[in-house]
Design an enzyme around this catalytic site. Structure first.
Site, short mmCIF file in Angstrom:
data_model
loop_
_atom_site.label_atom_id
_atom_site.label_comp_id
_atom_site.label_asym_id
_atom_site.label_seq_id
_atom_site.Cartn_x
_atom_site.Cartn_y
_atom_site.Cartn_z
N ASP A 131 -78.79 -54.16 -10.70
CA ASP A 131 -79.82 -53.19 -10.38
C ASP A 131 -79.23 -51.86 -10.83
O ASP A 131 -78.33 -51.32 -10.18
CB ASP A 131 -80.10 -53.16 -8.86
CG ASP A 131 -81.18 -52.14 -8.51
OD1 ASP A 131 -81.38 -51.19 -9.29
OD2 ASP A 131 -81.82 -52.30 -7.46
N HIS A 132 -79.70 -51.36 -11.98
CA HIS A 132 -78.97 -50.25 -12.60
C HIS A 132 -78.91 -49.01 -11.71
O HIS A 132 -78.07 -48.14 -11.91
CB HIS A 132 -79.52 -49.92 -13.99
CG HIS A 132 -80.89 -49.33 -13.97
ND1 HIS A 132 -82.01 -50.09 -14.15
CD2 HIS A 132 -81.30 -48.07 -13.79
CE1 HIS A 132 -83.07 -49.30 -14.07
NE2 HIS A 132 -82.67 -48.07 -13.86
N HIS A 185 -84.81 -51.10 -6.37
CA HIS A 185 -84.16 -49.79 -6.26
C HIS A 185 -84.31 -49.16 -4.87
O HIS A 185 -83.35 -48.66 -4.30
CB HIS A 185 -84.76 -48.81 -7.28
CG HIS A 185 -84.74 -49.29 -8.69
ND1 HIS A 185 -83.77 -50.12 -9.18
CD2 HIS A 185 -85.56 -49.03 -9.73
CE1 HIS A 185 -84.01 -50.35 -10.46
NE2 HIS A 185 -85.09 -49.71 -10.81
P1 NDP Z 1 -87.57 -57.10 -25.00
O1 NDP Z 1 -88.86 -57.84 -25.02
O2 NDP Z 1 -87.47 -55.81 -25.73
O3 NDP Z 1 -86.41 -58.05 -25.54
C1 NDP Z 1 -86.32 -59.40 -25.19
C2 NDP Z 1 -85.23 -60.02 -26.05
O4 NDP Z 1 -85.12 -61.40 -25.72
C3 NDP Z 1 -85.50 -59.96 -27.53
O5 NDP Z 1 -84.27 -59.78 -28.20
C4 NDP Z 1 -86.09 -61.33 -27.84
O6 NDP Z 1 -85.94 -61.58 -29.21
C5 NDP Z 1 -85.22 -62.18 -26.94
N1 NDP Z 1 -85.77 -63.48 -26.57
C6 NDP Z 1 -86.94 -63.73 -25.95
N2 NDP Z 1 -87.09 -65.05 -25.73
C7 NDP Z 1 -85.98 -65.65 -26.22
C8 NDP Z 1 -85.54 -67.00 -26.30
N3 NDP Z 1 -86.26 -68.02 -25.83
N4 NDP Z 1 -84.35 -67.24 -26.87
C9 NDP Z 1 -83.57 -66.24 -27.36
N5 NDP Z 1 -83.97 -64.94 -27.32
C10 NDP Z 1 -85.14 -64.66 -26.76
O7 NDP Z 1 -87.19 -56.92 -23.46
P2 NDP Z 1 -86.20 -55.85 -22.82
O8 NDP Z 1 -84.98 -55.72 -23.65
O9 NDP Z 1 -86.96 -54.63 -22.48
O10 NDP Z 1 -85.86 -56.54 -21.42
C11 NDP Z 1 -84.99 -57.64 -21.29
C12 NDP Z 1 -84.79 -57.94 -19.81
O11 NDP Z 1 -84.21 -56.80 -19.19
C13 NDP Z 1 -86.10 -58.19 -19.06
O12 NDP Z 1 -85.87 -59.14 -18.06
C14 NDP Z 1 -86.42 -56.84 -18.43
O13 NDP Z 1 -87.18 -56.98 -17.26
C15 NDP Z 1 -85.02 -56.33 -18.11
N6 NDP Z 1 -84.94 -54.89 -18.03
C16 NDP Z 1 -85.20 -54.10 -19.12
C17 NDP Z 1 -85.09 -52.73 -19.04
C18 NDP Z 1 -85.30 -51.86 -20.22
O14 NDP Z 1 -85.05 -50.65 -20.11
N7 NDP Z 1 -85.77 -52.37 -21.36
C19 NDP Z 1 -84.69 -52.08 -17.77
C20 NDP Z 1 -84.44 -53.00 -16.69
C21 NDP Z 1 -84.57 -54.35 -16.82
P3 NDP Z 1 -86.86 -62.65 -30.00
O15 NDP Z 1 -88.25 -62.52 -29.46
O16 NDP Z 1 -86.69 -62.29 -31.43
O17 NDP Z 1 -86.25 -63.97 -29.68
#
Ligand code: NDP
Length: 530
Positions: A215-216, A278
């Site tokens: 939880d950042h 949070h």
């Molecule tokens: P994104 O949708 O931007 O990124 C998701 C990533 O997961 C992509 O790299 C996607 O690439 C990859 N991915 C999805 N499905 C698969 C799979 N089956 N196998 C391998 N790779 C996969 O999401 P976020 O980066 O924003 O968020 C990621 C997590 O972090 C979430 O759970 C979100 O709730 C959490 N989070 C994010 C925050 C943020 O600031 N962005 C803040 C707090 C929490 P591809 O589709 O090419 O496979």
């Protein structure tokens, strides 16, 4: 030695060979160590979180000399790109979200960045990953230590953990030769049932000490300092209870709307997205008892006790003590803001709340009778997070001394963002012959006091996970106890009723003001420190 006779001496610099105290990244209860050699695997390595937060944090850790020499990063996603393309993207991420890296330093760092493509539901992905990691052990001396960061959509977290287990990529928690840890991003489930299922899935593969639920907010300096502020100073603790505290307010306000994340947000809403994580985390740090010691489990034991002391809201209590809102269009011309229902990808007629406020009690010896008001929302007038501890009024009126007979009660404000600091508000006599009172404040600004910016939360949390320090991560029972409190409210809201609309750019719906007004109180307007 300090020149100021009122200040204690600063401890001497460590002697040669002695471990220095952490400076920019010091938690109060740790000495700096460079982590063991390790390979960090970022699942979701091309995603928003990896680019915006993780890579800049890793770069900063490298610049601060806090990464081990034997270290490498392996990114993964389904996109079919090679190491060179991945490195290029990570460099672009640093240029966009941090400082442009020096070319030479980047080249040296980039040599330790790799990419393995493939879906985490495909066993071949784990086979390829295993090969890559074995190679890293041989070439980079990472010694079989692995930190898996699951920056993935919630639906693939459990299958990915299971895939890691099936592929034999997880060392036993007791293994003395090497270690494996997993970092899991929020949201951690969407109610008590799914959180328990996710915990069970992770625990089939990992031991609890290997699981780091992030939880950042807990990586923010003010929240870590809350423990120091409370327990390393003698002056606050005697005031920190029902004897002197009238109520506590916790606000996490965002000025932005859903920003293209409606797909996720509409299934979640403010209560699940923010209050469960949070805001309840902040509440536990404000309300907890002093721990027996400052190790991860002692601190988390005390936080769990707070959650377990909060009576569940059920039936009519939910109506009375939990309110919700949704932002509506407001303004015109350049200042026009779309309503939630007009945002891209929001389903027509969505009842998802973008604002939630709850009144909770902490039913224990220290806090009986002190309400804790929590609120969070999108499209509020400012991005500001703060805790207000509002003290009881002075017990005896000062009417013989002043013209006004209603001095404002003292308040202590813990600013969490955008600026980190602490303000104490108290009454002072305005200079002059007439007895006029005015509230004034004493302000402590982190940045000004220490002449440096606080490290990003992800720097602290990544480093701690590499070091195996789980203090700032949520334990299984913490997460489940938080969901125990939130699930009945979420289910009641799902079952019926509508969020009250509030104009975008205002402090939320009228029902939130009413929540306090009927108890003779009002929300503090968050102050942005100068
Ligand atoms: P994104 O949708 O931007 O990124 C998701 C990533 O997961 C992509 O790299 C996607 O690439 C990859 N991915 C999805 N499905 C698969 C799979 N089956 N196998 C391998 N790779 C996969 O999401 P976020 O980066 O924003 O968020 C990621 C997590 O972090 C979430 O759970 C979100 O709730 C959490 N989070 C994010 C925050 C943020 O600031 N962005 C803040 C707090 C929490 P591809 O589709 O090419 O496979």
């Amino acid at each position: 030695m300090s020149d100021d006779p009122h200040l204690p001496d600063v401890p001497p610099a460590p002697a040669a060979g002695e471990t220095p105290l952490r400076t920019s990244l010091a938690t109060p209860f740790q000495r700096v160590r460079t982590p063991d050699p390790l390979a960090l695997v970022i699942f979701g390595g091309t995603g928003d979180l990896a680019r915006r937060k993780l890579m800049p944090a890793l770069w900063k850790l490298k610049e601060d000399g806090l990464l081990p020499d034997a270290f490498c990063i392996v990114g993964n996603s389904r996109e079919d790109i090679d190491d060179a393309e991945y490195r290029q993207r990570m460099r672009a991420a640093l240029e966009e979200f941090a400082d442009a890296p020096d070319a030479g330093e980047w080249e040296e760092f980039a040599r330790r960045i790799f990419y393995v493509h493939g879906s985490t539901d495909d066993p071949r992905t784990f086979a390829a990953l295993r090969e890559r990691l074995d190679e890293a052990d041989r070439e980079h001396g990472t010694r079989g230590n692995r930190l898996f960061y699951l920056a993935l959509p919630p639906s693939v977290i459990a299958p990915t953990a299971e895939g890691l287990g099936r592929a034999g990529l997880v060392c036993d928690a007791e293994d003395a030769e090497c270690w494996t840890r997993i970092i899991v991003e929020k949201p951690f489930g969407r109610d008590l049932k799914t959180a328990r299922e996710l915990n069970a899935a992770l625990l089939r593969v990992f031991g609890e000490p290997q699981i780091f639920r992030i939880d950042h907010y807990l990586g923010k300096e003010t929240l870590q300092n809350l423990l120091i502020f409370r327990f390393a100073n003698v002056i606050w603790e005697p005031l920190w209870s029902r004897t002197y505290v009238d109520h506590v307010q916790i606000t996490v306000a965002e000025s932005v709307g859903v920003e293209g994340r409606a797909g996720y947000y509409d299934r979640s809403g403010a209560l699940r997205d923010m209050v469960q994580s949070h805001l309840l985390q902040i509440l536990t740090l404000v309300a907890m008892e002093p721990p027996a010691s400052y190790d991860a489990d002692s601190i988390r034991n005390e936080k769990v006790k707070v959650l377990q002391s909060i009576p569940l809201l059920q039936g009519d209590d939910i109506q009375r003590c939990a309110v919700r809102g949704q932002y509506a269009a407001s303004g015109d011309g350049d200042g026009a803001m779309a309503g939630y229902l007009d945002e891209e990808k929001v389903p027509p007629g969505s009842r998802t709340e973008t604002f939630a406020a709850v009144r909770l009690a902490v039913d224990n010896w220290r806090w009986a009778g002190v309400p804790f008001y929590l609120r969070t929302g999108k499209r509020l007038p400012a991005k500001a997070s703060e805790v207000v501890i509002r003290f009881r009024p002075a017990p005896h009126p000062v009417r013989d001394l002043v013209q006004r007979d209603d001095p404002a009660p003292n308040a202590l404000v813990l600013h969490i963002q955008p600026d980190e600091g602490i303000s104490l508000f108290f009454e002072a006599k305005q200079p002059g012959l007439r007895g006029l009172l005015r509230p004034v404040s004493m302000d402590f600004d982190y940045c000004k006091a220490f002449g440096m910016e606080s490290p990003e939360a992800y720097q602290r949390l990544l480093l701690d996970a590499m070091l195996g320090d789980a203090t700032l991560f949520a334990r299984r029972d913490e997460v489940e106890d938080a969901w125990t409190l939130i699930t009945p409210i979420a289910e009641a809201w799902e079952a019926g009723g509508e969020p009250e609309r509030y104009p975008a750019g205002t402090w939320g719906p009228r029902c939130a003001d009413e929540l306090l007004r009927r108890e003779g109180r009002s929300w503090a307007v968050p102050s942005v420190m100068e």
